[in-house]
Each structure stands twice: as C-alpha cells, then as structure tokens.
Design an enzyme around this catalytic site. Sequence first.
Site, mmCIF file in Angstrom:
data_model
loop_
_atom_site.group_PDB
_atom_site.id
_atom_site.type_symbol
_atom_site.label_atom_id
_atom_site.label_comp_id
_atom_site.label_asym_id
_atom_site.label_seq_id
_atom_site.Cartn_x
_atom_site.Cartn_y
_atom_site.Cartn_z
ATOM 1 N N ARG A 23 32.959 33.364 44.320
ATOM 2 C CA ARG A 23 33.552 34.647 44.735
ATOM 3 C C ARG A 23 32.473 35.682 45.066
ATOM 4 N NH1 ARG A 23 37.560 35.009 40.099
ATOM 5 N NH2 ARG A 23 39.074 33.391 40.552
ATOM 6 N N ARG A 27 35.834 41.297 45.976
ATOM 7 C CA ARG A 27 36.321 42.650 45.690
ATOM 8 C C ARG A 27 35.277 43.592 45.110
ATOM 9 N NH1 ARG A 27 41.394 40.646 42.235
ATOM 10 N NH2 ARG A 27 39.849 39.055 41.694
#
Length: 341
Positions: A23, A27
């Site tokens: 990831r 975000r």
Amino acid sequence: MNDRFLKACRRQPVDCTPVWFMRQAGRYMSEYQKVRAKYSILDVCKTPELAAEVTLQPIERFPLDAAIIFADILLPLEAMGIQLEFAEGEGPVIRNPVRDRADVERLRMVDGDELEYVAEAIRHARRALNGRVPLIGFAGAPFTLASYAVEGGGSRNYVLTKQLMYREPEAWHRLMDKLARVVTGYLRRQIRAGAQAVQLFDSWVGCLSPGDYAEYVLPHVQLIFDGLKREGVPMIHFGTGTASLLRLMREAGSDVIGVDWRVHLDEAWAMVGYDVAVQGNLDPVALFAPLHEIERRVEDILRRADGRPGHIFNLGHGILPNTPIESVEATIEMVHKLSQR
C-alpha cells in the site's frame, strides 16, 4: 535499472537491502488524496492512466526499489459476477454473497478480458517508469477472495466461511478451484503485460489452523504457483497471522515468503528454509513511532536477516492511513544506509 529488488527475490547479492511497502501508493499521500477527491477507488482501478499515475506517486517521492501496480484484490470477484461496492468508511461490501453450491456454480470463469484494464495499467506504468525500478503485479489468494465472497465483506471470525468449508467441502473446493484458475490467468496476463514480479496476498488466511490450511487451501495455491512457474518472474506469497502456517506456505511453491511482524524474521526464515527469499517485516504501526525507535526496529530486522542474500525489507502489512510521510522516507533511507554492503 535499479534491479536490487529482483536480485534479492532470486537470492543474489545486492549492494544494500531493497525496500518497498505494501500500500505504498495510498491514503497517507496527499497526491493520492487529490486523485481520490475526484474519483472512486473503482474508477481509479478501471482507468489505466489513473492507476498508473497513482502507482508512480511513491516512486516520484521516495527512493523505493520497486513499484506495485495500483489495483484492488477484489477485482476478479467482480468480473466473476459478484456485486461489489466500496462503502465510505466500511470497506468493500458484497451484495450477492456466495453461501452454497448453487452460488458457487453461478460464478463465471473469466479468462482475463474482463480485467484487461489492469494489464493496460501495467503497460502504462512500465512506460512511465522507464526502467527506474521493477513493477510488481498482484492478486488476492483464493482463501482471502473466498472469505470476502462468502462473508459479504470483512470478518472477524470467518464463521460463514468455515461453515461452508466444513459442511459442504465439495462446494468449498469447487469455489477455491474456480478462484485459483481465475487468479492464475489474471496474474499470467499481468506478467505478459509487463509485471516483473507478482505477489499473492492471502491477507486473512491466518485465521486457519495448519490442518485446515493443508486440507482446504494449500492445493489451490499450489495450482497457481505451478501454473505461473513457466513465466519466469519471481513470485511472492504473503499472508498475515501466518507464523503457524509458514512451512505449509513454503510448500505452495513461491520464490519469496512474505512475513508479518508477529514472528521474528530469523525464526521465520529458519522455518521456511534458506533456499527461499523472505520479505518483511516491520509492524506498520511502528511508522508512527519516533525516528530513533523506528531505527532500532529496522536495525533489529536487518540484524536478523544477517546479510544473507534474499531479504527484501517491507512492512508486515500495508501502510496505514495517516502514517507520517517523513517516517516513510526516513525508514527507506535507514534500510539502505544500515544495510550497505
């Protein structure tokens, strides 16, 4: 090209330990948040130019040793006929869960055309990377995909999944076989589009006992790795909570075993054997610690790897939202500096 990641996958000597993060495009980065302010996660995944742009964001910002294509592990389920939504704050929600043999039979076998947008994103990303670092493709493993499909989303205890497994083993193995064959074709298509390594994410398989893993999961994962061996790219096998399953995961046939933070790296490597590379294994929450504490933990992991060829530094799972960006940058630099040969 910076090929230390690919060399480490093949247990060849490197100038310093390669590092990438699960990831890493996500975000915690303001660049990603700007894209997501305009587009849903599925829109980004299904628009090759956007997926490639997001894939490159951490590569532009940090001295990472590999990129990983931006996609979602559940995309094959949608192609197979599962109605998938990403509810704000809830994560993935499945409107037509798989609960019995009839539901399993309804799932379509797809050969990859329905997922061509991921292959196209890989082509875009390879062109944009222009050889700077290798590009990793990935897919969800059959058990993790099955658990989402059966539970209808995330789960804590996997009661419905295990009920299907125990009560209707034939239906379970049919489901797992379908998923394994779709995932094999999907990863093969990613490799042929330009992915230079692939990772199989079995994020939820740690909920199983070794006996259940051996009986209900292992043969289906072996089918995937056996089916991809001829493609000639390194294959990484990763799960969380898998300390008791590592020896069995090794039997599945990957080149690299991903290790989470719940087991010491040296103990994990001894369990799987030194004829396989290992990836890991900093706790993602450690990136919220002061830099001196991060450095202590990085040093400990590198000490446990002991300079043996075949260690890829990573987190024990994905980067969390709100992770301090300066901690990500500092950790990458620490790994490179402290492991210089």
